[in-house]
Design a protein around this motif. Structure first.
Motif, PDB file in Angstrom:
ATOM      1  N   LEU A 163       0.013  12.418  -1.417  1.00 24.04           N
ATOM      2  CA  LEU A 163       0.891  11.329  -1.006  1.00 24.04           C
ATOM      3  C   LEU A 163       0.434  10.720   0.317  1.00 24.04           C
ATOM      4  O   LEU A 163       0.114  11.433   1.261  1.00 24.04           O
ATOM      5  N   ASP A 164       0.383   9.376   0.373  1.00 22.90           N
ATOM      6  CA  ASP A 164       0.036   8.675   1.607  1.00 22.90           C
ATOM      7  C   ASP A 164       1.286   8.182   2.343  1.00 22.90           C
ATOM      8  O   ASP A 164       1.425   8.393   3.535  1.00 22.90           O
ATOM      9  N   PHE A 165       2.172   7.521   1.614  1.00 21.29           N
ATOM     10  CA  PHE A 165       3.416   7.068   2.228  1.00 21.29           C
ATOM     11  C   PHE A 165       4.465   6.795   1.161  1.00 21.29           C
ATOM     12  O   PHE A 165       4.152   6.656  -0.033  1.00 21.29           O
ATOM     13  N   ILE A 166       5.726   6.725   1.599  1.00 26.59           N
ATOM     14  CA  ILE A 166       6.847   6.368   0.734  1.00 26.59           C
ATOM     15  C   ILE A 166       7.486   5.126   1.344  1.00 26.59           C
ATOM     16  O   ILE A 166       7.736   5.079   2.550  1.00 26.59           O
ATOM     17  N   TYR A 167       7.744   4.129   0.511  1.00 24.47           N
ATOM     18  CA  TYR A 167       8.149   2.806   1.005  1.00 24.47           C
ATOM     19  C   TYR A 167       9.437   2.341   0.333  1.00 24.47           C
ATOM     20  O   TYR A 167       9.578   2.424  -0.894  1.00 24.47           O
ATOM     21  N   TYR A 168      10.372   1.860   1.159  1.00 22.87           N
ATOM     22  CA  TYR A 168      11.645   1.324   0.661  1.00 22.87           C
ATOM     23  C   TYR A 168      11.679  -0.187   0.848  1.00 22.87           C
ATOM     24  O   TYR A 168      11.401  -0.693   1.939  1.00 22.87           O
ATOM     25  N   ASN A 169      12.021  -0.906  -0.234  1.00 24.06           N
ATOM     26  CA  ASN A 169      12.151  -2.357  -0.149  1.00 24.06           C
ATOM     27  C   ASN A 169      12.997  -2.862  -1.313  1.00 24.06           C
ATOM     28  O   ASN A 169      12.798  -2.437  -2.457  1.00 24.06           O
ATOM     29  N   ASN A 170      13.951  -3.748  -1.007  1.00 22.75           N
ATOM     30  CA  ASN A 170      14.801  -4.338  -2.044  1.00 22.75           C
ATOM     31  C   ASN A 170      15.468  -3.283  -2.934  1.00 22.75           C
ATOM     32  O   ASN A 170      15.435  -3.360  -4.156  1.00 22.75           O
ATOM     33  N   TYR A 171      16.036  -2.262  -2.278  1.00 26.19           N
ATOM     34  CA  TYR A 171      16.784  -1.190  -2.959  1.00 26.19           C
ATOM     35  C   TYR A 171      15.913  -0.339  -3.883  1.00 26.19           C
ATOM     36  O   TYR A 171      16.418   0.365  -4.754  1.00 26.19           O
ATOM     37  N   GLN A 172      14.613  -0.400  -3.708  1.00 25.25           N
ATOM     38  CA  GLN A 172      13.700   0.401  -4.513  1.00 25.25           C
ATOM     39  C   GLN A 172      12.827   1.253  -3.616  1.00 25.25           C
ATOM     40  O   GLN A 172      12.295   0.775  -2.616  1.00 25.25           O
TER      41      GLN A 172
END
Length: 264
Positions: A163-172
């Motif tokens: 895993l490199d990163f976890i991203y939150y955007n537009n409720y996803q």
């Protein structure tokens, strides 16, 4: 010499696992292989206790968990299964790791390294005591080693090493590795609480980042920090002024558990 017992339903899989174990370290000795609940019980009752057990969960005459429910066994266990659905129960039954079949030699080596770290921390005498052993297992396995994600109508486990990163955007919320993006139904709050804070940091409301991905840190407007990463991100990774000090300590490996000021 560490004596290892293999409990595996398929003899060919047991033989392959034995070869992998003995190739990894000359100090590892496979002292027995059995392929059923009954044979495992008989072996354990009639032989010197092993120092480590590999146990298949699906056996011809029952579950691998049945072995540990009927006998007092102090040896740590690395469980092996075809899926993730038994992981929680595994850690309630002397489990120190959980391997999803088929697994590579590298993944097996990480499990054995975890076992060695466990011995160094708690000592062989402590491991032989059931109460202290269970306390040690719960400490070692406090954090996840993989995340369940959705990909092409399937639920699959992703190793946190990838895993490199976890991203939150537009409720996803999406989990990003070097080559692929996956969807998860978890929130960033629930995810960060299940990850080892030594490896992961909640950068802001949008990002959780892996330590290995940080390549540079720059001063940003208003005493914020701009994080350079080894991967492209949908937007810049910015650390707030409130979290800047904790982030710098985290990068240096000085802090224990970051206390984040972002609430989302």
């Amino acid at each position: 010499m560490t004596n290892v017992l293999i409990i595996e339903s398929k003899p060919q899989d047991a033989a392959a696992l034995k070869r992998m174990i003995e190739q990894i370290g000359s100090e590892l000795n496979v002292c027995g292989t059995v392929n059923s609940v009954r044979d495992a019980r008989n072996w354990i009752m009639n032989n010197k206790a092993p120092q480590l057990i590999f146990c298949d969960i699906q056996l011809p005459d029952g579950s691998g968990f049945d072995i540990f429910g009927s006998l007092t066994i102090a040896a740590p266990v690395i469980f092996c299964a075809n899926g993730q659905e038994h992981a929680l129960k595994a850690f309630e039954n002397n489990g120190i790791d959980y391997l999803v079949k088929p697994f590579s030699s590298d993944r097996l080596q990480k499990s054995l390294k975890k076992f060695e770290q466990f011995k160094q921390v708690f000592g062989r005498e402590t491991i032989s005591q059931k109460q202290d052993f269970n306390h040690a297992v719960s400490s070692v396995n406090k954090y996840k080693s993989s995340l369940l994600v959705y990909y092409q109508d399937k639920i699959i486990p992703i190793s946190l090493d990838k895993l490199d990163f976890i991203y939150y955007n537009n409720y996803q919320v999406n989990v990003h590795t070097q080559n692929t993006q996956y969807e998860t139904r978890d929130t960033l709050n629930s995810i960060i609480n299940s990850l080892n804070p030594h490896d992961f940091f909640r950068a802001n409301r949008q990002f959780i980042i892996h330590r290995k991905s940080v390549t540079s840190i720059q001063q940003y407007f208003g005493r914020k920090l701009l994080v350079g990463t080894s991967f492209p991100t949908p937007e810049p990774v910015i650390i707030s002024k409130a979290n800047a000090s904790e982030f710098l300590k985290w990068v240096e490996g000085l802090n224990k558990v970051p206390e984040y000021s972002v609430m989302h």
